[in-house]
Structures are given as C-alpha cells and as structure tokens.
Design an enzyme around this catalytic site. Structure first.
Site, short mmCIF file in Angstrom:
data_model
loop_
_atom_site.label_atom_id
_atom_site.label_comp_id
_atom_site.label_asym_id
_atom_site.label_seq_id
_atom_site.Cartn_x
_atom_site.Cartn_y
_atom_site.Cartn_z
N GLU A 131 -2.36 -6.70 7.49
CA GLU A 131 -1.16 -6.42 8.28
C GLU A 131 -1.09 -7.31 9.50
OE1 GLU A 131 1.83 -5.70 8.77
OE2 GLU A 131 1.84 -3.52 8.45
N HIS B 6 0.83 -1.22 0.00
CA HIS B 6 0.00 0.00 0.00
C HIS B 6 0.86 1.26 0.00
CE1 HIS B 6 0.99 0.92 4.20
NE2 HIS B 6 0.88 -0.37 4.42
#
Length: 221
Positions: free
Chosen positions: A87, A8
């Site tokens: 994550e 990202h």
C-alpha cells in the site's frame, strides 16, 4: 503472459479509521467479511487458473497475506512476498484528525503528486510498481520454469498504478478512476507486445484532459 490482479479483502482499517491510531497499517487484519470475500475470490481465481501453474507475488501487509492464504490455491509454484506492491505509505501510527486533513489536501492537490508528510506520493508508488513490472516481465521471458501467469495480491491504489504503467495511462485518467472493490479481480493479458484488460475500472469523474476510460482500454484489446 497474464497477470491476475486481486485487491485484498475488507480490513479493520476500512471500517474503523481509529484502527490506524493503535495498529500499524501493515498489521491491520481482515474483518470477518474480508475473510469471506477472500474465500469467494478463491473460487474465481481457481476458475481462471484451472490446472495452470502460477507464481504469486503478495504484498507483505497482513491483510494481503491473509487474503492470499484464504484463496486455497493448489497450482502455485512459488509465492514471493513483494514489498513493491504494498500500500501507499501514509507514515507510522496516524492521528485521525491529521489524516482527515491530509486526505482533504490530497484530494485538492491530486492523488498522484501529493506527497504525504511522513509517507509517499502516488508517484513514488508508481516508480516502485514500474520496477516490479519490468522485473516480472524479465522473469517470465528469461527464467526457466517461471509460469506465464502471475497472481498479484495487492491494494486499491497500487492496483490502479500497476495498470497505469502497463497501459501508459495519463495522470488525469488515473486520477479519474475508482479503486477496485475488495477482492475484485482484474486480468491483464499481453499479446504481441500489447496489454489488454478484461474489464474497465469505474470512472468516478471525467478526466480533465478529456480522456475517457474506454478509449485507451479499447486500443489495447
């Protein structure tokens, strides 16, 4: 089969550690620079794809979803929110002093095995990405209409662990590698049952077992 891995763009948590005190990790937005990075990454990904269809698997974290949206892809035949490529969980709203101590302990103990008190160890993330990769391979092989190329929009440590599973890297080697920078692209290609990686990860220190980054990657090319 081909996998395009994309981290990202820069998020608020990357520039302000205090953001974790008032905003859940999964809800942290991209910064203006992060949005620019995602738009620029779109040109790279579109260049890799051409008119080829792609299946996108996107971490449900806000920063990853927004990165995907800004890529401007037109050849996506399916987009799947995939929690297994999220994550590493650090817990809920985080106290900055405690988190600084946890990062210090994790660095001393090892990023793979150290379990965060209210979250995951790297080994936990490794387990879930293994499950995802196995299912993805099966989908490509058996599911009619599933593209041969998959785009995975994920996170730094998760991206390294996806590669660790694909290449069977040692834990020491994994821990010696740096995360890709924001919106960096890596391409994994499978041929004759072997994976290859388009370019290596930076290695910030020599791995204790004596493994170099180049040796295992060269064997896969």
């Amino acid at each position: 089969m081909r996998i395009i891995l994309l981290r990202h763009g820069e998020s608020l948590g990357n520039v302000d550690e205090l953001a974790y005190c008032h905003t859940p990790d999964h809800a942290l937005p991209l910064t203006p620079l992060g949005e620019e990075q995602a738009v620029a990454a779109g040109e790279v990904v579109r260049g890799l794809l051409g008119s080829e269809p792609v299946a996108a698997y996107v971490s449900p974290y806000r920063r990853a979803v927004r990165t995907y949206e800004l890529l401007g892809l037109e050849s996506v035949v399916r987009c799947v929110p995939e929690p297994r490529v999220r994550e590493q969980d650090w817990g809920n709203l985080q106290d900055p002093t405690e988190q600084a101590e946890q990062k210090k302990r994790r660095h001393e103990y090892g990023h793979f095995f150290y379990r965060l008190p209210h979250g995951e160890s790297g080994a936990d993330v490794d387990d879930r990405v293994a499950s995802f990769l196995a299912e993805l391979r099966d989908r490509v092989a058996r599911e009619p209409g599933h593209p041969d190329t998959a785009l995975i929009v994920s996170h730094g440590l998760t991206t390294r662990l996806l590669c660790r599973r694909a290449f069977s890297w040692s834990i020491d080697l994994f821990e010696s590698l740096s995360n890709p920078v924001h919106c960096d692209v890596r391409v994994l290609t499978a041929a004759d049952g072997q994976w290859s990686l388009d370019r290596p990860f930076e290695q910030w220190r020599a791995s204790p077992d004596g493994t170099t980054q180049e040796r295992p990657l060269d064997r896969q090319r």
